[in-house]
Structure formats: structure tokens, C-alpha cells
Design an enzyme around this catalytic site. Structure first.
Site, PDB file in Angstrom:
ATOM      1  N   LYS A 167      -0.959  -1.160  -4.561  1.00 43.70           N
ATOM      2  CA  LYS A 167      -1.797  -0.514  -4.396  1.00 43.70           C
ATOM      3  C   LYS A 167      -1.320   1.283  -4.422  1.00 43.70           C
ATOM      4  CE  LYS A 167      -5.606   0.645  -1.621  1.00 43.70           C
ATOM      5  NZ  LYS A 167      -5.990   2.570  -1.233  1.00 43.70           N
TER       6      LYS A 167
ATOM      7  N   TYR B 206       0.315  -1.364  -0.004  1.00 47.81           N
ATOM      8  CA  TYR B 206       0.125   0.279   0.284  1.00 47.81           C
ATOM      9  C   TYR B 206       0.750   1.323  -0.208  1.00 47.81           C
ATOM     10  CZ  TYR B 206      -3.815   2.859   1.552  1.00 47.81           C
ATOM     11  OH  TYR B 206      -4.893   4.324   1.604  1.00 47.81           O
TER      12      TYR B 206
END
Length: 296
Positions: free
Chosen positions: A162, A134
Site C-alpha cells: 500500500k 503499509y
């Protein structure tokens, strides 16, 4: 979980003391399942993972997993300040029914690339679940470069990234990452206002804030992009532009909570110290939602 298509991120309804309303959460994930999203991102930034105690996070995963019954893959955020804390959250999520993990390098002291690499390698070893990087510099104050992502992509268990909205050209950003990582490593984006173009440029996944509230529209946009229908993708994206402007002005979480309240999906507020939107901004959210409802 193959980290492809639309990954919808709902809010996590909780009371003022931080206790998760599991019945409300189950209803929220059920409507995403009914819409047939490709995966559900639980306890992301929109899901206020950083504001919840370990036990509440586990309760949230268990409630969502039970509601879904394996029908939709469940991606669960396990970010924590300490590596041992993130490992414990990863094991909790796995035991409670998660299908994959999402890890941000949460920090107080600024981290080095070497520290982040070891943090992710160690957490990835804690379970057999695939782990998604992330990259969220606006909250963690750490930015993953392509070289670090490429190194982490070689770690067993780390399967996806991500990404935030890039400062420059989205197609160039996708191409740069694609050239750096191994084949099969999934590349996705989470700045909703650039995700239409990211999907058209070949990104695998839209990690979607709006998908957690308006899954049908987000899914239509995703499917149009996957089919290579640029005109329809951009048409839908343009109709969502008022929401994108609100996300950039107020943050996705505040807008999502206001939208969920306006739609009668929850009565819960965001955790303090986050305050509700004022009357003018709330009216703007209502108007943006009305425009989305009018999409043909």
C-alpha cells in the site's frame, strides 16, 4: 483476498475512553458491504488503530467480521511499536475473522532497512494470512524503497504493498515498482487524490479513505479505471477534487469524521488529542459532500 479493486477504509467509532462502539462499526461496514466494495480496510490510519488498546482492536475485528459474514474480505491493520506486539495483534486479527493483514513499521526510534525487513518477516510468520506492506512515511517516518519492497515480496505470506502518493509521476512510480516485484504481487495506492491516475497506470488496488464514507462513488471511479475508461475516471475524480483538497489541508481522518457526522453515520469524535474541524472547514466538507451527491 487478492488485493484488487476498491479497498474501503472506514473510521472506527469509539467513545472518549477509547472503547469501540461495535454496533456503530457494524452499521458502517454493512453499508460498505451493501455497496459491494472489493474489500474493507479495518484499523488503518483512518481507523485510528494507533489510538486503540489491543482488546479494543480485537473487539473491532470481531464485530466487523460478524457483520460481514464472509461476504467481503476484511483487511486489518496490525501495526505496533514492538515486533512481539504486532505478532500478537496479527494472531488476534486472524482468530477474530480477518482475511488479510496490513502492517506499518510504527516506530519511535528511526528504523533501518534491516530492522524493517526482520520486523515484517517475523510478523508474516505469525499467521497464515496474506500480509500487505503499509508504506506510510508521513506517520511512520520510514520510507520503503523499491529494493526493500522487492526483498519483502519474496517473503512467504507478504503479498501486496500500500503506497503513498509519490512526489513525482504516478505512472512512473507504478512502472518502477512493477519491474521490481514478482508477478502476482499486488501494488496499490492510498493517496486518494492520485489514485485515479494510479489505477489508469495499472495499479491493482485503491486503498481508499473516501471509499469508507462514499463507497458508491469510489466504486464507480474504480470500475471506470479498471475498464480503461480514462475520460469517465477523470470526470469522477474532478468532482471529488474539493474533498481531495480538504484531505490535503486537514488530513483524511478529520474530514472523514466530520463527513460521517454530517451524514448521520456516527456521533463519535476522533480520539483526543485530535480536535474537530472548525466551523469554516466543516462547512467546506458539507459543500464537498453535496457536490459528490450531485454526480450523475
Amino acid at each position: 483476498m487478492d488485493f484488487a479493486g476498491l479497498s474501503a477504509f472506514p473510521i472506527t467509532p469509539a467513545d472518549a475512553a477509547g472503547r469501540v462502539d461495535t454496533e456503530n462499526l457494524a452499521r458502517l461496514v454493512d453499508r460498505l458491504m451493501v455497496a459491494r466494495v472489493d474489500s474493507i480496510g479495518l484499523l488503518g490510519s483512518t481507523g485510528t488503530y494507533a489510538y486503540l488498546a489491543r482488546e479494543e482492536r480485537r473487539r473491532a475485528v470481531a464485530a466487523a467480521a460478524e457483520a460481514l459474514g464472509g461476504a467481503v474480505p476484511l483487511l486489518v491493520g496490525v501495526g505496533a511499536l514492538r515486533t512481539d506486539g504486532a505478532r500478537a495483534l496479527a494472531r488476534d486479527a486472524a482468530e477474530a475473522g480477518a482475511d488479510a493483514l496490513l502492517l506499518a513499521p510504527v516506530s519511535y526510534t528511526p528504523l533501518t532497512d534491516a530492522e524493517v525487513f526482520e520486523h515484517f518477516r517475523t510478523v508474516a510468520e505469525a499467521t497464515d494470512l496474506p500480509l500487505c506492506i503499509y508504506n506510510n512515511p508521513s506517520t511512520t517516518h520510514f520510507t520503503f524503497g523499491a529494493e526493500l519492497i522487492a526483498r519483502l515480496a519474496e517473503v512467504p505470506g507478504i503479498a501486496a504493498v500500500k503506497m503513498p502518493a509519490p512526489a513525482g509521476d504516478i505512472a512512473a512510480d507504478v512502472a518502477k515498482l512493477r519491474a521490481a516485484v514478482p508477478e502476482g504481487f499486488a501494488i496499490g495506492y492510498s493517496g486518494d487524490w492520485v489514485c485515479a491516475e494510479a489505477l489508469l497506470a495499472g495499479a491493482d488496488t485503491w486503498f481508499s479513505v473516501v471509499g469508507g464514507l462514499l463507497p458508491e462513488v469510489a466504486l464507480r471511479l474504480t470500475r471506470a479505471a479498471q475498464a480503461g475508461d480514462a475520460a469517465e475516471t477523470r470526470r469522477l475524480d474532478a468532482r471529488l477534487a474539493p474533498l481531495w483538497a480538504l484531505f490535503r489541508a486537514h488530513g483524511g481522518l478529520r474530514v472523514m469524521v466530520a463527513g460521517a457526522q454530517l451524514m448521520g453515520l456516527t456521533a463519535h469524535a476522533a480520539p483526543r488529542p485530535i480536535l474537530p474541524l472548525g466551523p469554516e472547514a466543516t462547512r467546506a466538507v458539507a459543500e464537498a459532500l453535496e457536490q459528490v451527491r450531485g454526480i450523475a
